[in-house]
Scaffold this active site. Sequence first.
Site, PDB file in Angstrom:
ATOM      1  N   ARG A 104       1.001  -1.025  -0.179  1.00 42.93           N
ATOM      2  CA  ARG A 104       0.043  -0.082  -0.060  1.00 42.93           C
ATOM      3  C   ARG A 104       0.832   1.256  -0.040  1.00 42.93           C
ATOM      4  NH1 ARG A 104      -4.687   0.345   4.447  1.00 42.93           N
ATOM      5  NH2 ARG A 104      -2.988   0.815   5.804  1.00 42.93           N
ATOM      6  N   THR A 108      -1.094   7.451  -0.638  1.00 41.15           N
ATOM      7  CA  THR A 108      -2.552   7.304  -1.249  1.00 41.15           C
ATOM      8  C   THR A 108      -3.401   6.192  -0.795  1.00 41.15           C
ATOM      9  OG1 THR A 108      -1.693   5.879  -3.044  1.00 41.15           O
ATOM     10  CG2 THR A 108      -1.605   8.198  -3.405  1.00 41.15           C
ATOM     11  N   ASP A 200       0.498  -3.341  12.203  1.00 42.29           N
ATOM     12  CA  ASP A 200       1.028  -3.474  10.956  1.00 42.29           C
ATOM     13  C   ASP A 200       1.172  -5.122  10.983  1.00 42.29           C
ATOM     14  OD1 ASP A 200       2.858  -4.179   8.952  1.00 42.29           O
ATOM     15  OD2 ASP A 200       2.618  -1.987   8.301  1.00 42.29           O
ATOM     16  N   ASP A 203       4.893  -5.897   9.582  1.00 42.79           N
ATOM     17  CA  ASP A 203       5.864  -5.843  10.630  1.00 42.79           C
ATOM     18  C   ASP A 203       5.898  -6.655  11.828  1.00 42.79           C
ATOM     19  OD1 ASP A 203       6.996  -3.643   9.066  1.00 42.79           O
ATOM     20  OD2 ASP A 203       5.679  -2.033  10.069  1.00 42.79           O
TER      21      ASP A 203
HETATM   22  C1  PRP Z   1      -0.901  -4.864   4.516  1.00 48.00           C
HETATM   23  C2  PRP Z   1      -1.877  -5.984   4.421  1.00 48.00           C
HETATM   24  C3  PRP Z   1      -2.796  -5.918   3.384  1.00 48.00           C
HETATM   25  C4  PRP Z   1      -3.086  -4.551   2.980  1.00 48.00           C
HETATM   26  C5  PRP Z   1      -4.390  -4.083   3.461  1.00 48.00           C
HETATM   27  O1  PRP Z   1      -0.029  -4.675   3.572  1.00 48.00           O
HETATM   28  O2  PRP Z   1      -1.134  -6.986   4.810  1.00 48.00           O
HETATM   29  O3  PRP Z   1      -1.971  -6.329   2.281  1.00 48.00           O
HETATM   30  O4  PRP Z   1      -1.961  -3.759   4.054  1.00 48.00           O
HETATM   31  O5  PRP Z   1      -4.651  -3.052   3.250  1.00 48.00           O
HETATM   32  P1  PRP Z   1      -5.683  -2.357   2.235  1.00 48.00           P
HETATM   33  O6  PRP Z   1      -6.851  -3.440   2.441  1.00 48.00           O
HETATM   34  O7  PRP Z   1      -6.249  -1.136   2.630  1.00 48.00           O
HETATM   35  O8  PRP Z   1      -5.142  -2.651   1.001  1.00 48.00           O
HETATM   36  P2  PRP Z   1       1.272  -3.831   3.322  1.00 48.00           P
HETATM   37  O9  PRP Z   1       0.853  -2.866   2.212  1.00 48.00           O
HETATM   38  O10 PRP Z   1       1.435  -2.756   4.642  1.00 48.00           O
HETATM   39  O11 PRP Z   1       2.157  -4.353   2.813  1.00 48.00           O
HETATM   40  P3  PRP Z   1       3.221  -5.579   3.592  1.00 48.00           P
HETATM   41  O12 PRP Z   1       2.359  -6.906   3.695  1.00 48.00           O
HETATM   42  O13 PRP Z   1       4.485  -5.960   2.755  1.00 48.00           O
HETATM   43  O14 PRP Z   1       3.498  -5.050   4.772  1.00 48.00           O
HETATM   44  N1  URA Z   2      -2.571  -3.297   6.923  1.00 49.28           N
HETATM   45  C1  URA Z   2      -2.283  -3.441   8.015  1.00 49.28           C
HETATM   46  O1  URA Z   2      -1.238  -4.425   8.259  1.00 49.28           O
HETATM   47  N2  URA Z   2      -2.820  -3.284   9.325  1.00 49.28           N
HETATM   48  C2  URA Z   2      -4.168  -2.562   9.242  1.00 49.28           C
HETATM   49  O2  URA Z   2      -4.687  -2.057  10.231  1.00 49.28           O
HETATM   50  C3  URA Z   2      -4.392  -2.159   8.160  1.00 49.28           C
HETATM   51  C4  URA Z   2      -3.516  -2.581   6.543  1.00 49.28           C
END
Ligand code: PRP
Ligand code: URA
Length: 209
Positions: A104, A108, A200, A203
């Site tokens: 994400r 944005t 997160d 993380d």
């Molecule tokens: C997080 C999560 C989803 C997304 C959800 O990933 O694991 O993929 O956010 O958010 P959304 O429904 O608003 O799209 P992130 O983009 O943080 O990436 P990561 O898994 O690499 O940490």
């Molecule tokens: N992605 C995450 O990892 N946590 C949230 O709460 C939303 C998006």
Amino acid sequence: MGKVFVCDHPLIQHKLTYIRDELTTTKDFRELVDEVSTLMAYEITRDIPLETIQVKTPVAITDSKVISGRMLGLIPILRAGLGMVDGILRLVPAAKVGHIGLYRDPETLEPVEYYVKLPTDVLERELIVIDPMLATGGSANAAITALKSRGCTQMKLMCLIAAPEGIHAVQQMHPDVDIYVAAIDNYLNDHGYIIPGLGDAGDRLFGTK
Ligand code: PRP
Ligand code: URA
């Protein structure tokens, strides 16, 4: 409209509490996500079709059931979806695994695709798209769209925690996709985080940040 199934088994709810807890260590967080994924896999595979075959026991021949129909494919959304793969494979070890890399954009909140690698026979499989968090729904929608644009037709979405906004977004864009979650939380904050959520997921799974 896709259906929403809340997997509210007591063991799932108990473990989810410790997944949410900010004091849970990376090691325990990873183990708990793995365990909840196995328990949720039990629910998400409940409608797998069966066929009857004959089996010869040491004392008789009998009709008995085996799984039939499409084989499964797991599609984790990188990177947090990776934390759920092994738990599901424990129940369906013959499933193949494809990967969709999305993150994400922090400004944005729009998903940015950076990697797609799918099993060669993906079109013949029933797919489970996996991501712990369904927040705005942008990532799940983009992953499902990426699969459909390659010809995939049968899929479900499996998440640990969903915001109402994310469920609504997926139901609007992909009404053919059923959604399985362990919990539906209250709302998204201004940064797109699920409240109360777990923070997160990526993380916390990988000990980054
Ligand atoms: C997080 C999560 C989803 C997304 C959800 O990933 O694991 O993929 O956010 O958010 P959304 O429904 O608003 O799209 P992130 O983009 O943080 O990436 P990561 O898994 O690499 O940490
Ligand atoms: N992605 C995450 O990892 N946590 C949230 O709460 C939303 C998006």
